[in-house]
Design an enzyme around this catalytic site. Structure first.
Site, short mmCIF file in Angstrom:
data_model
loop_
_atom_site.label_atom_id
_atom_site.label_comp_id
_atom_site.label_asym_id
_atom_site.label_seq_id
_atom_site.Cartn_x
_atom_site.Cartn_y
_atom_site.Cartn_z
CE LYS A 186 -1.54 3.30 2.48
NZ LYS A 186 -1.81 4.30 1.49
CD GLU A 261 13.27 4.62 7.70
OE1 GLU A 261 13.22 5.66 8.40
OE2 GLU A 261 13.24 4.61 6.46
CB CYS A 295 13.35 9.30 7.36
SG CYS A 295 14.18 8.14 6.29
CD GLU A 396 10.86 13.29 10.34
OE1 GLU A 396 9.76 12.82 10.67
OE2 GLU A 396 11.74 12.64 9.76
#
Ligand code: NDP
Length: 494
Positions: A186, A261, A295, A396
């Site tokens: 997905k 992750e 990331c 982040e």
């Protein structure tokens, strides 16, 4: 103008995709679709089925049926299919790169590099598929032999983000297939194209029906249903820490294996004895690759106080070389951010930096000139005088925003590096071996680079996070083990 996802009824689609379930190309059972519009100019890129939970159930049944035979298929068969996928990716590098450039907004050259790196991952796991083995173990007692064998975990749900839609997918699909697992992929709704295309390649390469299924639709519905599904044995996820937590909770329903992750706030630390020009180039690449939507982006830049002024002057000059524009234009070096939400997030953090007293050195604005007003472009942005407790040093941002800090000595640099809920990656720039090793050992992160940045993605190096950057490892032998169970066989001798 809206540049993210919207209902598809109104306009003619650029390319209409279907989903892959049980070897067949199908629409969503509901017949609903959604569109992806380019973040660079708002034009339609593709139309996709809007899957719902009933589509997930059909795909899971297909994957479960296919698992019976695929899980015991000859390793050579899986090897040949993985090799063929690698070859197809290379043969279609330009076409796949274009889809990615249009959907993500990253410059075409970088998109094509991602396709090539994905092919390498398939080749790597093709090799490992021929080398799945356990151990023989000396028993505590003389009249017994112990063996371990490796078996595929089962049906895997693969949920991927939009920033590296093919590479992060390949990190999961290639080892899962090598291990003998079947799967449902997905992709993020913002970037489904390369996942559907990869499903086609896996099918064309000879994978039996149901081995790889692809569903397109909202994570909050179909991703969530996959994470909760009693007949999925493992979820392999990359995305935000927040959704990773949700996935982990949902996976508890049937004690699924999970590999996650997640986010990062990675320190890129420059010591005074570093090669400054190399470190400037590394700092630039570290934060601005993919418009900062990475990331492992080097979003915190602790620089030794004695070289900070020289370093920042060079960094600012480097930043002026950025050419923003159409991702398909070969001269473009930086594209837009991925959608309106991401733009809002980046602007929110730029304001937070200003309000909390950081010094805005460069950028900080949306780009509205040179014909870029139809896209979602943000200037490369640098804040200095950042302290590590500021929001822009802790959270982040996932955009082209760099936070510069200073330090006096290695102990302080290490404290700054580890003062974070994340632990995905870090880099150290120094010519002193002792400093490099001390930092590499001391930093709590899954990857530490010395005198480079972003050299991850090597298929044989395990990749993953400490702390809230995730659990499990991708790539390397460890990445394959994430898709394998270990069975211990104890043989009693007469
Ligand atoms: P998300 O974590 O929301 O999305 C990642 C994937 O998870 C997508 O496929 C998404 O589907 C799916 N998803 C969403 N909700 C659920 C759910 N409840 N259950 C299962 N799957 C779900 O990341 P975003 O793309 O929205 O980005 C938000 C932030 O996440 C970024 O600003 C960044 O900070 C971080 N991020 C980190 C990444 C990384 O590489 N570590 C990559 C991308 C983002 P859908 O697209 O349909 O929502």
């Amino acid at each position: 103008m809206t540049t993210d996802i919207k209902p598809a009824e109104a306009a003619a689609p650029a390319k209409v995709y279907q989903m892959l379930i049980d070897g067949q190309w199908v629409d969503a059972k509901s017949g609903k679709t959604f569109e992806r519009l380019s973040p660079a100019n708002g034009e339609r890129v593709g139309t996709y089925p809007l899957a719902d939970v009933e589509d997930v159930d059909v795909a899971v049944e297909a994957a479960r049926r296919a698992f019976e035979k695929w899980s015991v298929s000859p390793a050579k068969q899986r090897h040949d299919i993985l090799r063929a996928v690698a070859a197809k990716l290379r043969a279609e590098i330009a076409a796949q790169g274009q889809i990615m450039a249009k959907e993500v907004g990253k410059p075409l050259g970088m998109a094509m590099a991602e396709v090539a790196m994905s092919a390498d991952v398939f080749d790597y796991y093709a090799g490992l598929s021929l080398d799945l083995h356990g151990e023989s173990i000396t028993q505590y007692v003389p009249d017994a032999i112990g063996l371990t064998i490796k078996e595929p975990i089962g049906v895997v749900g693969v949920i991927t983000p939009w920033n590296f839609p093919l590479l992060l997918l390949s990190w999961k699909i290639a080892p899962a297939l090598a291990a003998g697992c079947t799967l449902i992929a997905k992709p993020a709704q913002l970037t489904p194209g390369n996942t559907v295309e990869l499903g086609r390649m896996v099918l064309e390469a000879g994978a039996p029906a149901g081995v790889m299924n692809v569903l397109t639709g909202p994570g909050s519905k179909i991703g969530q249903h996959m994470a909760e599904h009693p007949d999925i044995d493992k979820i392999a996820f990359t995305g935000s820490t927040e959704v990773g937590r949700t996935v982990m909770r949902a996976a508890a329903s049937n004690i699924k294996k999970v590999s996650l992750e997640l986010g990062g706030k990675s320190p890129n630390i420059v010591f005074k004895d570093a090669n400054i020009d190399a470190a400037v180039a590394g700092a630039f690449f570290g934060i601005y690759l993919n418009s900062g939507q990475v990331c492992q982006a080097g979003s915190r830049l602790p620089v030794h106080e004695s070289i900070k002024d020289e370093f920042m002057e060079k960094m600012i000059n480097y930043t002026k070389t950025v050419k923003m524009g159409d991702p398909l234009d070969p001269t473009t070096t930086m594209g837009p951010v991925v959608d309106q939400n991401q733009l809002n997030t980046v602007e929110h953090y730029i304001n937070a930096g200003k309000n909390e007293g950081a010094n805005l050195l460069v950028g900080g604005e949306r780009v509205m000139d040179n014909g870029l007003d139809k896209g979602l472009f943000v200037q490369p942005t640098i804040f200095d005088m950042v302290s590590n407790d500021m929001t822009i040093a802790q959270e982040e941002i996932f955009g082209p925003v760099l936070s510069v800090l200073t330090f006096k000595d290695a102990d302080e640099a290490l404290r700054i590096a580890n003062d974070s809920m994340y632990g995905l990656a870090a880099a150290v720039w120094t010519n002193d071996l002792n400093t490099a090793l001390k930092m590499a050992k001391g930093i709590k992160a899954g990857t530490v680079w010395v005198n480079s940045y972003h050299s991850a993605g090597l298929p044989n190096m395990p990749y993953g996070g400490y702390k809230q950057s995730g659990t499990g490892r991708e790539l390397g032998h460890e990445g394959l083990n994430e898709y394998l169970e270990t069975k211990a066989i104890q043989i009693k001798l007469n």
